[in-house]
Design a protein around this motif. Structure first.
Motif, PDB file in Angstrom:
ATOM      1  N   ARG A   1      48.579  25.465  30.706  1.00  0.00           N
ATOM      2  CA  ARG A   1      47.230  25.492  30.121  1.00  0.00           C
ATOM      3  C   ARG A   1      47.077  26.705  29.230  1.00  0.00           C
ATOM      4  NH1 ARG A   1      46.239  30.091  31.959  1.00  0.00           N
ATOM      5  NH2 ARG A   1      45.702  30.593  34.082  1.00  0.00           N
TER       6      ARG A   1
ATOM      7  N   ALA B   1      43.964  29.116  28.044  1.00  0.00           N
ATOM      8  CA  ALA B   1      42.621  29.304  28.607  1.00  0.00           C
ATOM      9  C   ALA B   1      41.828  30.439  27.954  1.00  0.00           C
ATOM     10  CB  ALA B   1      42.767  29.554  30.113  1.00  0.00           C
ATOM     11  N   PRO B   2      41.505  30.316  26.686  1.00  0.00           N
ATOM     12  CA  PRO B   2      40.710  31.376  26.069  1.00  0.00           C
ATOM     13  C   PRO B   2      39.229  31.237  26.442  1.00  0.00           C
ATOM     14  CG  PRO B   2      41.022  29.597  24.502  1.00  0.00           C
ATOM     15  CD  PRO B   2      41.762  29.190  25.762  1.00  0.00           C
ATOM     16  N   SER B   3      38.487  32.331  26.358  1.00  0.00           N
ATOM     17  CA  SER B   3      37.037  32.169  26.466  1.00  0.00           C
ATOM     18  C   SER B   3      36.514  31.945  25.047  1.00  0.00           C
ATOM     19  CB  SER B   3      36.395  33.382  27.137  1.00  0.00           C
ATOM     20  OG  SER B   3      37.071  34.545  26.788  1.00  0.00           O
TER      21      SER B   3
ATOM     22  N   ARG C   1      41.877  24.701  28.336  1.00  0.00           N
ATOM     23  CA  ARG C   1      40.789  25.046  29.255  1.00  0.00           C
ATOM     24  C   ARG C   1      39.924  26.128  28.628  1.00  0.00           C
ATOM     25  NH1 ARG C   1      42.720  28.009  34.410  1.00  0.00           N
ATOM     26  NH2 ARG C   1      41.777  29.857  33.523  1.00  0.00           N
TER      27      ARG C   1
ATOM     28  N   ASP D   1      37.463  29.012  29.201  1.00  0.00           N
ATOM     29  CA  ASP D   1      36.940  29.896  30.234  1.00  0.00           C
ATOM     30  C   ASP D   1      35.565  30.377  29.787  1.00  0.00           C
ATOM     31  OD1 ASP D   1      39.286  29.416  31.502  1.00  0.00           O
ATOM     32  OD2 ASP D   1      39.996  31.496  31.562  1.00  0.00           O
TER      33      ASP D   1
ATOM     34  N   TYR E   1      36.361  36.073  36.052  1.00  0.00           N
ATOM     35  CA  TYR E   1      37.408  35.130  35.657  1.00  0.00           C
ATOM     36  C   TYR E   1      38.377  34.746  36.792  1.00  0.00           C
ATOM     37  CZ  TYR E   1      42.350  35.152  34.422  1.00  0.00           C
ATOM     38  OH  TYR E   1      43.691  34.941  34.415  1.00  0.00           O
TER      39      TYR E   1
ATOM     40  N   SER F   1      39.678  30.647  37.607  1.00  0.00           N
ATOM     41  CA  SER F   1      40.996  30.389  37.039  1.00  0.00           C
ATOM     42  C   SER F   1      41.937  29.802  38.094  1.00  0.00           C
ATOM     43  CB  SER F   1      41.560  31.698  36.466  1.00  0.00           C
ATOM     44  OG  SER F   1      42.801  31.450  35.867  1.00  0.00           O
TER      45      SER F   1
ATOM     46  N   ARG G   1      50.932  33.528  29.948  1.00  0.00           N
ATOM     47  CA  ARG G   1      49.821  34.263  29.343  1.00  0.00           C
ATOM     48  C   ARG G   1      50.273  35.666  28.987  1.00  0.00           C
ATOM     49  NH1 ARG G   1      46.295  34.492  34.946  1.00  0.00           N
ATOM     50  NH2 ARG G   1      47.807  35.625  36.187  1.00  0.00           N
TER      51      ARG G   1
ATOM     52  N   HIS H   1      47.780  40.523  31.910  1.00  0.00           N
ATOM     53  CA  HIS H   1      47.358  39.874  33.161  1.00  0.00           C
ATOM     54  C   HIS H   1      48.325  40.095  34.322  1.00  0.00           C
ATOM     55  CE1 HIS H   1      43.792  37.767  31.805  1.00  0.00           C
ATOM     56  NE2 HIS H   1      44.430  37.426  30.703  1.00  0.00           N
TER      57      HIS H   1
HETATM   58  N1  GLU Z   1      40.435  33.554  29.896  1.00  0.00           N
HETATM   59  C1  GLU Z   1      41.581  34.358  30.208  1.00  0.00           C
HETATM   60  C2  GLU Z   1      41.979  35.165  28.991  1.00  0.00           C
HETATM   61  O1  GLU Z   1      41.705  34.713  27.884  1.00  0.00           O
HETATM   62  C3  GLU Z   1      42.691  33.474  30.661  1.00  0.00           C
HETATM   63  C4  GLU Z   1      43.860  34.164  31.229  1.00  0.00           C
HETATM   64  C5  GLU Z   1      44.808  33.183  31.901  1.00  0.00           C
HETATM   65  O2  GLU Z   1      45.529  32.523  31.156  1.00  0.00           O
HETATM   66  O3  GLU Z   1      44.793  33.069  33.097  1.00  0.00           O
HETATM   67  O4  GLU Z   1      42.522  36.228  29.093  1.00  0.00           O
END
Ligand code: GLU
Length: 457
Positions: free
Chosen positions: A6, A8-10, A40, A42, A194, A198, A212, A216
């Motif tokens: 996935r 997963a940007p906000s 996805r 976020d 988050y 997640s 990612r 993280h």
């Molecule tokens: N929304 C998080 C971000 O953009 C997602 C991080 C992830 O991939 O778990 O950093």
């Protein structure tokens, strides 16, 4: 099990080339493993998230050649997060805390002066039911922390607890859970950070690989513990290095710097962006791939460097040139039409000029030069003007074949004694108004006899 990844940007801004790196790493990984790609959003932060940004992110992904198999919005999934909260509370793994930011700050300072790690000391766990009731009575709302499994039986006696994973990019990784504070999962106002949504999504959507940015890595220690607390097997993780500007600054969605939109508007081809976004900061040579399947062949997460990857936007133009140079007409026909380039000569024109383009839109300029004449007539010295006039008098009658330039300049050479640059530069200037450009042998037939004579200086 189907490989499932996935991105997963906000949706709080337009995505930049660094975000595209994450999206592409996931897409290429799915491509190589016949997997699925989930988009996805976020967007639990409803204040800052906007549908228009989600739409623009999808548009940018499509432009890059990424077509998600599934699209999800966290803002539509609160029931699942609420259920996970209940599970954790029931297991005694989520506890209410009432400290203010100032109190926490002060405590951290005290711990530091005592030579203790500045992590949260779990003081809220010591509150009695009566004390909690009194705080609630006072109108204080708790935030909720996840009790990290870094102790044997007494949470006030935490001890080194290593979480290991074999990172797709970085190899063996270890995080010590005793070096971290119990993370806040739910804020005072009931909104989610988050971390928990997640993990809940990754479990419920069957995500097998989380790829990612390496910002993280520490989260991963906590999230692995959360997966286990929720009774799930953690997926495989991969953390790639982040892109920085040439001067080492990070990229931000908020500033719009190097957004995919600005690169597209600047005439950069999607495969130039994709090739640089994927290959920079790896042991692969940065070269333009013509499509994502070709790029997938070169893509190997393990060849990614661990340090930040500086990248130079000028490289995008270099890649763009390389791509345009070989781009087949069929691939650009529609886009050329939008630039007003069509008709029976469009393909010959394309093949003649593509080797000289930095951007596709430059083709429009060349089309106008060939059709309407130089944008600005070149100022030729008197003797060159005379020479061009003489040469034009020798221009063969039509029909012309592919040798017309060779035949014509041979005659001109013979008649005037000029050769090399002295011969072709005045002709180039008269025909195009520019000192450089595509081969004159290719341009002359496109200008035609009438067009050439109309350019007599
Ligand atoms: N929304 C998080 C971000 O953009 C997602 C991080 C992830 O991939 O778990 O950093």
């Amino acid at each position: 099990m189907t490989v499932t990844v996935r991105f997963a940007p906000s949706p709080t801004g337009r995505i930049h080339i660094g975000n595209a790196r994450t999206a592409l790493f996931n897409w290429l990984f799915a491509l190589r493993n016949r997997g699925r790609f989930i988009q996805r959003f976020d967007d639990t932060d409803t204040e800052r998230s906007r549908q228009e940004f989600a739409d623009s992110i999808l548009y940018d992904l499509h432009w890059l050649g990424i077509f998600p198999d599934q699209t999800e919005y966290q803002s539509r999934r609160f029931a699942s997060y609420d259920a996970a909260v209940e599970t954790l509370k029931a297991a005694g793994l989520l506890y209410p805390c009432y400290e203010t930011a100032e109190e926490l700050d002060l405590r951290r300072k005290v711990r530091r002066t005592r030579g203790m790690p500045p992590v949260y000391g779990r003081e809220a766990l010591k509150l009695t039911d009566d004390e909690r009731a009194a705080l609630d009575q006072d109108g204080r709302r708790p935030h909720w922390r996840f009790l990290l499994p870094n102790f044997v039986s007494d949470p006030f006696e935490s001890e080194r607890t290593e979480v290991h994973w074999n990172d797709l990019v970085r190899g063996e990784e270890t995080v010590d859970l005793a070096s971290l504070s119990d993370p806040v999962l739910v804020r005072e106002d009931g909104t989610y950070l988050y971390t928990l949504p997640s993990v809940v999504d990754d479990i419920e959507m069957g995500v097998t690989h989380i790829i990612r940015g390496d910002d993280h890595v520490t989260n991963t220690g906590v999230q692995i513990a959360l997966f286990k607390a929720l009774g799930a097997e953690p997926p495989v993780f991969g953390h790639h290095n982040l892109l920085t500007t040439a001067s080492g600054e990070g990229l931000s969605k908020r500033t719009g710097a190097l957004s995919i939109e600005s690169l597209r508007d600047g005439g950069i081809e999607p495969m130039s962006v994709a090739s640089l976004a994927v290959l920079v900061g790896t042991s692969e040579n940065v070269a333009a791939a013509t499509n994502l399947s070709e790029l997938a062949e070169k893509f190997d997460p393990a060849s990614t460097s661990k340090s930040a990857a500086k990248f130079d936007p000028d490289e995008l133009v270099v890649l763009n040139r390389a791509l345009l140079h070989h781009m087949p007409f069929a691939e650009v026909r529609d886009r050329l039409m939008l630039l007003g380039i069509s008709g029976e000569h469009a393909e010959t024109f394309w093949v003649a000029v593509r080797g000289n383009l930095d951007r596709l839109s430059d083709a429009g300029t060349w089309w106008r030069i060939l059709r309407d004449g130089p944008q600005q007539a070149a100022e030729l010295p008197e003797e060159d003007r005379e020479f061009v006039g003489q040469a034009f008098d020798l221009l063969p009658e039509e029909p012309w074949d592919g040798d017309v330039w060779k035949d014509w300049t041979a005659k001109v050479r013979k008649a005037t004694g000029r050769k090399g640059k002295a011969l072709f530069m005045p002709l180039r200037l008269a025909l195009t108004g520019l000192e450089s450009g595509p081969e004159l042998a290719d341009l002359l037939p496109l200008v035609g006899r009438e067009g050439t004579l109309a350019r007599r200086p």
